[in-house]
Design a protein around this motif. Sequence first.
Motif, short mmCIF file in Angstrom:
data_model
loop_
_atom_site.label_atom_id
_atom_site.label_comp_id
_atom_site.label_asym_id
_atom_site.label_seq_id
_atom_site.Cartn_x
_atom_site.Cartn_y
_atom_site.Cartn_z
N UNK A 1 0.92 -1.23 0.19
CA UNK A 1 -0.17 -0.01 0.03
C UNK A 1 0.92 1.50 0.05
N UNK A 2 0.68 2.04 1.01
CA UNK A 2 1.55 3.44 1.04
C UNK A 2 3.00 3.18 1.91
N UNK A 3 3.21 1.94 2.02
CA UNK A 3 4.26 1.80 3.09
C UNK A 3 5.60 1.34 2.46
N UNK A 4 5.45 0.87 1.08
CA UNK A 4 6.51 0.22 0.55
C UNK A 4 7.83 0.94 0.44
N UNK A 5 7.81 2.37 -0.06
CA UNK A 5 8.92 2.88 -0.27
C UNK A 5 9.56 3.34 1.12
N UNK A 6 8.79 3.64 2.26
CA UNK A 6 9.28 4.00 3.56
C UNK A 6 9.90 2.78 4.27
N UNK A 7 9.33 1.56 4.06
CA UNK A 7 9.73 0.20 4.68
C UNK A 7 10.93 -0.50 3.62
N UNK A 8 11.32 0.25 2.64
CA UNK A 8 12.29 -0.54 1.64
C UNK A 8 13.54 -0.86 2.12
N UNK A 9 14.27 -0.26 3.16
CA UNK A 9 15.41 -0.63 3.79
C UNK A 9 15.44 -1.93 4.43
N UNK A 10 14.01 -2.17 5.28
CA UNK A 10 13.93 -3.13 5.95
C UNK A 10 13.34 -4.49 5.19
N UNK A 11 12.47 -4.09 4.12
CA UNK A 11 11.89 -5.11 3.28
C UNK A 11 12.95 -5.67 2.25
N UNK A 12 14.11 -5.00 1.75
CA UNK A 12 15.06 -5.29 1.10
C UNK A 12 15.96 -6.40 1.75
N UNK A 13 16.09 -6.00 3.08
CA UNK A 13 17.09 -6.94 3.95
C UNK A 13 16.38 -8.10 4.27
N UNK A 14 15.11 -8.19 4.28
CA UNK A 14 14.26 -9.36 4.61
C UNK A 14 14.56 -10.20 2.99
N UNK A 15 14.29 -9.55 2.14
CA UNK A 15 14.10 -10.38 0.76
C UNK A 15 15.61 -10.85 0.42
N UNK A 16 16.66 -10.15 0.67
CA UNK A 16 17.80 -10.72 0.60
C UNK A 16 18.26 -11.85 1.35
#
Length: 373
Positions: A304-319
Amino acid sequence: ELSHLASRMWPKFEREIIDAAGDALPAGCAKCQGCSGGGCFDSGTYIVNNAAADDLDDENFEAIIKALEDFNEPFLHVSPRDIPNYMPEQRFRATRAIYLHNEGWFNPRLMLEKLEAVLRRSARVQFVDQNARHLVSSGSEIAAVVTEDGAELTGDKYLLANGASATDLLAASGVALGMQRVFYGVGVSIEIRSPDFPHSKCIRTPNRGLACGLYTVPYFIAPDMPHDHILIGASNLISPSPIHHARVGSTEALLKGAMEQINSNFYRADLVRVNLGWRPTSQDTYPLLGQTSLHNLVIATGTKRDGFHLSPLISQMLCAVLHDESVDERFAWFAPERKALRPLKREVAISKAVRHLMSAAYQHGFNPAKSRM
């Protein structure tokens, strides 16, 4: 908790991007010193509690204060009269306001340019300027991605992170994952140039009925240009199909809201750009993150509206997921093929929906009759 953690990650994340881009930084970022030097990254937000909607605003304002206290996040109660560049119409003036020290903002266009500059320096990255037409599955895995020009791209693992178009691509591919639908959260924001009344801090209302609200944010363009651009946002329309143009009503509501509730002098500003975006909104409104039943397909959407904001955390999780490493077990709540989460009972959900619809109506000029309402 995720949002709060991501906020703390951003300053270091930004510094790493600048260092990794080196001399390939875009022109608008060439003199950037990261969050310590201001520029496209800065922090400090005023949240105003006015009477432009209904009393749902009051509840949400108080919920913000409670969350700040729960997370030990610094903030100040301030007089609305002391907010820089806050000059609303008298009937829309705020009665309460708080200042958040650590709520920040970026110019996202410059951020994406920086990220692209980093990637183009790597021999391991290849840009393919095509839309994906469909995925080719073979047994329990993805075998290839076919682009619109018919080219096949193959790899060991695949990360599907195409936002609101995820459901459409999976449907075109005949991939039966059983993933809940992702809708298009069509949002409009507006960039203005206000040389006589520039912002130095963000000013916004709480989230309002149907999760909108009003914000005005300083919009850094380049170090050698006046800092007089402001971004006004944002609208939201949930759609099952893509919409490619901003609605006149959304644009009118944002401009009217900014002039009435933030600074009545914005009527003198220049209209620079109308932005349109698609927030990927899942059926249950929670993210879709992680491994799928196809062993080499990972999905990231539904933020939703949080993807850009959460990107440092989400990218770490996806890695971690892509490297078969362990992640916090609570991410299982967001598994792409989960059943829809239902945190509200039906009666509560109906009551809340009506409450939000009424708040949204007041935002857009609803004036009830005096008789038998």
